[in-house]
Design a protein around this motif. Structure first.
Motif, short mmCIF file in Angstrom:
data_model
loop_
_atom_site.label_atom_id
_atom_site.label_comp_id
_atom_site.label_asym_id
_atom_site.label_seq_id
_atom_site.Cartn_x
_atom_site.Cartn_y
_atom_site.Cartn_z
N THR A 9 0.82 -1.21 0.00
CA THR A 9 0.00 0.00 0.00
C THR A 9 0.86 1.26 0.00
O THR A 9 0.35 2.33 -0.35
CB THR A 9 -0.93 0.03 1.22
OG1 THR A 9 -0.15 0.01 2.41
CG2 THR A 9 -1.88 -1.13 1.19
N LYS A 10 2.11 1.16 0.36
CA LYS A 10 2.97 2.35 0.40
C LYS A 10 3.17 2.97 -0.99
O LYS A 10 3.04 4.18 -1.13
CB LYS A 10 4.32 2.02 1.05
CG LYS A 10 4.21 1.60 2.49
CD LYS A 10 3.61 2.68 3.33
CE LYS A 10 3.54 2.23 4.77
NZ LYS A 10 2.92 3.19 5.63
N PRO A 11 3.49 2.20 -2.03
CA PRO A 11 3.60 2.82 -3.36
C PRO A 11 2.28 3.41 -3.85
O PRO A 11 2.27 4.42 -4.56
CB PRO A 11 4.06 1.68 -4.27
CG PRO A 11 4.62 0.66 -3.38
CD PRO A 11 3.91 0.80 -2.07
N GLN A 12 1.18 2.79 -3.48
CA GLN A 12 -0.13 3.32 -3.86
C GLN A 12 -0.33 4.70 -3.27
O GLN A 12 -0.76 5.63 -3.95
CB GLN A 12 -1.22 2.37 -3.36
CG GLN A 12 -2.62 2.91 -3.47
CD GLN A 12 -3.61 2.04 -2.74
OE1 GLN A 12 -3.38 0.87 -2.50
NE2 GLN A 12 -4.73 2.62 -2.39
N VAL A 13 -0.02 4.86 -2.00
CA VAL A 13 -0.18 6.15 -1.34
C VAL A 13 0.83 7.16 -1.89
O VAL A 13 0.50 8.33 -2.10
CB VAL A 13 -0.06 5.99 0.19
CG1 VAL A 13 -0.07 7.34 0.88
CG2 VAL A 13 -1.18 5.13 0.72
N LEU A 36 -7.17 18.68 -1.29
CA LEU A 36 -6.30 17.52 -1.50
C LEU A 36 -5.59 17.06 -0.22
O LEU A 36 -5.29 15.87 -0.09
CB LEU A 36 -5.26 17.84 -2.58
CG LEU A 36 -5.83 18.02 -3.98
CD1 LEU A 36 -4.73 18.41 -4.95
CD2 LEU A 36 -6.54 16.77 -4.45
N VAL A 37 -5.33 17.96 0.70
CA VAL A 37 -4.63 17.57 1.93
C VAL A 37 -5.43 16.54 2.73
O VAL A 37 -4.87 15.51 3.13
CB VAL A 37 -4.27 18.81 2.78
CG1 VAL A 37 -3.84 18.41 4.18
CG2 VAL A 37 -3.16 19.60 2.09
N PRO A 38 -6.73 16.73 2.97
CA PRO A 38 -7.47 15.67 3.67
C PRO A 38 -7.55 14.36 2.90
O PRO A 38 -7.55 13.29 3.49
CB PRO A 38 -8.87 16.27 3.86
CG PRO A 38 -8.71 17.71 3.71
CD PRO A 38 -7.56 17.93 2.79
N VAL A 39 -7.60 14.45 1.57
CA VAL A 39 -7.62 13.24 0.76
C VAL A 39 -6.35 12.42 1.00
O VAL A 39 -6.40 11.20 1.23
CB VAL A 39 -7.77 13.58 -0.74
CG1 VAL A 39 -7.54 12.36 -1.61
CG2 VAL A 39 -9.14 14.18 -1.01
N LEU A 44 -3.39 7.98 3.77
CA LEU A 44 -2.27 7.55 4.61
C LEU A 44 -2.75 6.76 5.82
O LEU A 44 -2.07 5.85 6.28
CB LEU A 44 -1.47 8.77 5.08
CG LEU A 44 -0.52 9.38 4.07
CD1 LEU A 44 0.04 10.70 4.61
CD2 LEU A 44 0.61 8.43 3.75
N ALA A 45 -3.92 7.10 6.32
CA ALA A 45 -4.45 6.42 7.50
C ALA A 45 -5.15 5.11 7.16
O ALA A 45 -5.06 4.15 7.91
CB ALA A 45 -5.40 7.34 8.24
N THR A 46 -5.87 5.07 6.05
CA THR A 46 -6.73 3.92 5.79
C THR A 46 -6.14 2.85 4.88
O THR A 46 -6.49 1.67 5.03
CB THR A 46 -8.07 4.37 5.20
OG1 THR A 46 -7.82 5.05 3.97
CG2 THR A 46 -8.82 5.25 6.16
#
Length: 86
Positions: A9-13, A36-39, A44-46
């Protein structure tokens, strides 16, 4: 392997962060940045958490080849069910 799901999931984020950065730079608007910041923060959290839950559910369902596990950290919790009425 379930441990690799979290790392996947890291490359996805990172890709999403780069796309959001490019969008913010091309539109040059504080309203876009504020959107975009909350997105990015939610991703990053989910994203790692959801990958962890998918791996754990695969383990619980038995769809994971347990012989391929290097260390089975969930073996103890699998043998004893949680106490009811806690």
């Amino acid at each position: 392997m379930p441990t690799r799901l979290h790392a996947a999931t890291k490359p996805q984020v990172l890709g999403l962060i780069l796309i959001c950065l490019a969008t913010a730079l091309s539109l040059r608007s504080w309203a876009v940045v504020a959107f975009l910041v909350p997105v990015v923060l939610i991703q990053l959290a989910t994203a790692p958490l959801s990958a962890h839950m998918v791996g754990r559910q695969a383990y619980r369902n038995g769809t994971l080849d347990e012989r391929s596990l290097f260390t089975d950290e969930l073996a103890e919790s699998k043998e004893t069910p949680p106490a009811a009425g806690g």
